[in-house]
Write an enzyme that holds these catalytic residues in place. Structure first.
Site, mmCIF file in Angstrom:
data_model
loop_
_atom_site.group_PDB
_atom_site.id
_atom_site.type_symbol
_atom_site.label_atom_id
_atom_site.label_comp_id
_atom_site.label_asym_id
_atom_site.label_seq_id
_atom_site.Cartn_x
_atom_site.Cartn_y
_atom_site.Cartn_z
ATOM 1 N N SER A 196 -1.495 6.882 2.076
ATOM 2 C CA SER A 196 -0.786 7.885 3.196
ATOM 3 C C SER A 196 0.157 7.219 4.200
ATOM 4 C CB SER A 196 -2.293 8.868 3.695
ATOM 5 O OG SER A 196 -2.960 9.135 2.716
ATOM 6 N N ASN B 297 -17.217 10.175 15.381
ATOM 7 C CA ASN B 297 -17.038 10.458 13.468
ATOM 8 C C ASN B 297 -18.911 10.679 12.707
ATOM 9 O OD1 ASN B 297 -14.299 9.903 13.979
ATOM 10 N ND2 ASN B 297 -13.855 8.513 12.325
ATOM 11 N N GLY C 203 1.465 4.232 4.431
ATOM 12 C CA GLY C 203 2.741 2.825 4.033
ATOM 13 C C GLY C 203 2.993 4.355 3.481
ATOM 14 N N GLY D 103 0.572 -1.368 -0.089
ATOM 15 C CA GLY D 103 -0.125 -0.382 0.083
ATOM 16 C C GLY D 103 1.338 1.142 0.096
ATOM 17 N N LYS E 229 -9.650 3.969 20.508
ATOM 18 C CA LYS E 229 -9.850 4.240 19.602
ATOM 19 C C LYS E 229 -11.372 4.391 19.029
ATOM 20 C CE LYS E 229 -8.301 7.045 15.969
ATOM 21 N NZ LYS E 229 -7.589 5.985 14.800
ATOM 22 N N ASN F 277 -7.552 1.023 10.783
ATOM 23 C CA ASN F 277 -7.494 1.578 12.320
ATOM 24 C C ASN F 277 -9.038 0.164 12.579
ATOM 25 O OD1 ASN F 277 -8.667 3.318 13.982
ATOM 26 N ND2 ASN F 277 -9.844 4.383 12.826
ATOM 27 N N ASN G 154 -14.150 6.829 17.847
ATOM 28 C CA ASN G 154 -14.297 7.150 16.303
ATOM 29 C C ASN G 154 -15.983 6.913 16.669
ATOM 30 O OD1 ASN G 154 -11.368 5.942 15.013
ATOM 31 N ND2 ASN G 154 -12.111 8.065 15.312
#
Ligand code: NAD
Ligand code: KPL
Length: 302
Positions: free
Chosen positions: A9, A189, A11, A6, A181, A102, A185
């Site tokens: 971002s 979110n 990676g 990947g 986390k 995530n 989120n």
């Protein structure tokens, strides 16, 4: 050798820092067409404090025969298991996979795909975004916690992360970190998507945020993560204040028409509640609303 799947971002953020510390890195790209665009770009570019630095890191496709001893999986949660499935035949005996995804759920999917590999989970507060293909902006310094619930012994290659200046800590309870986390989120979110607001806009909805946090606390406790449940509402309020001017990652995904990681965040929380026969009416209603919102925009609901 660090094989990094990947070139998005995270990676890029990892690959460039490891490479500039003199460590051997091989990027794994999806297919020949992507490899050609990469070769055309001539490498990865990392932009830090407005300064761009170019790194001509070696790259190969998933089809390449080179054996993999250590794989950094830097794709979205929904791509993680299918990506590993393409590479299982290349994994050496005793291979390790570092999972940067995530949320929760993708780690188990990967472990099922590669039952003989050691899976090390990560939870990161670093921030990066893609400015153009193979060009990434390091937007927020943060910290990465790493851990393996099945083997508490830290791997020797943490020394590579120190050398590369990647702020990290070996966690003896990485699942609690990931749950905490996930809870943050879930409380922030989806509401930012439904109200189409920055994180600070949730100051207008304190009762709803509090209701969600109280269900998330019950869920965390029921799932055996009492430490992750402590002071959740206060932490959510703190994050809303600290990131008031930012759009949440899910808001950014939806507004840019990208698939979200909902199945590994709110979807995972609602499923866990059902498994424990714990009624979570507010989280479930939020999930249904979010699914309808995504459906209406033609975005996947998983
Ligand atoms: P991204 O979309 O920028 O990058 C993912 C990359 O993986 C893409 O380039 C994609 O083409 C590639 N990919 C997917 N499947 C592949 C395959 N089979 N073979 C080769 N390449 C493949 O995603 P990101 O922002 O780096 O996020 C990765 C994970 O890290 C997510 O779970 C995200 O939630 C988490 N995360 C991101 C940040 C951040 O600031 N970007 C911060 C913390 C956590
Ligand atoms: O991690 C986040 C995200 O946007 O994904 C924060 C800023 C904590 C909001 O949930």
């Amino acid at each position: 050798m660090w094989h990094i799947l990947g070139a998005g971002s995270l990676g890029t953020l990892w690959a460039t820092r490891l490479a500039r510390a003199g460590l051997p890195v091989q990027l794994i790209l999806r297919d020949q067409a992507r490899l050609q665009s990469y070769q055309h770009a001539g490498g990865l570019t990392l932009i830090e404090q407005g300064q761009a630095q170019h790194y001509p890191i070696a790259a190969q496709t998933t089809e390449h025969p080179q054996p993999i001893q250590r794989l950094l999986l830097a794709c979205k949660a929904y791509d993680a298991a299918p990506a590993v499935a393409q590479l299982t035949h290349r994994l050496s005996p005793g291979a390790e996979i570092l999972l940067l995804q995530n949320g929760l759920g993708s780690q188990d999917e990967v472990a099922r795909e590669a039952p003989h590999a050691r899976c090390i989970m990560a939870s990161s507060t670093e921030g990066a975004f893609r400015q153009a293909d193979f060009q990434v902006v390091f937007a927020g310094h943060g910290h990465t916690w790493l851990g393996d619930p099945l083997d508490l012994q830290p791997p020797a290659w943490l020394a590579d992360l120190r050398k590369a200046g990647i702020a990290h800590e070996w966690s003896l309870d990485i699942l609690s970190r990931l749950w905490r986390k996930l809870a943050l989120n879930c409380a922030i979110n989806p509401l930012t998507v439904l109200h189409d607001c920055q994180n600070g806009g949730l100051r207008e909805h304190p009762a709803h945020v509090a209701c969600l946090c109280s269900e998330l606390v019950e869920l965390l406790q029921q799932c055996g993560h009492c430490a992750a449940a402590e002071n959740l509402l206060e932490d959510v309020q703190r994050v809303i204040e600290a990131t008031a001017a930012n759009y949440s990652s899910m808001h950014q995904d939806v507004s840019q028409g990208r698939r979200t990681e909902i199945a590994y965040l709110l979807g995972y929380a609602c499923n866990a509640g059902q498994r424990h026969q714990l009624p979570l009416p507010h989280l479930q209603a939020l999930h249904n609303q979010l699914l309808a919102h995504l459906n209406a925009r033609g975005l996947p609901s998983h």
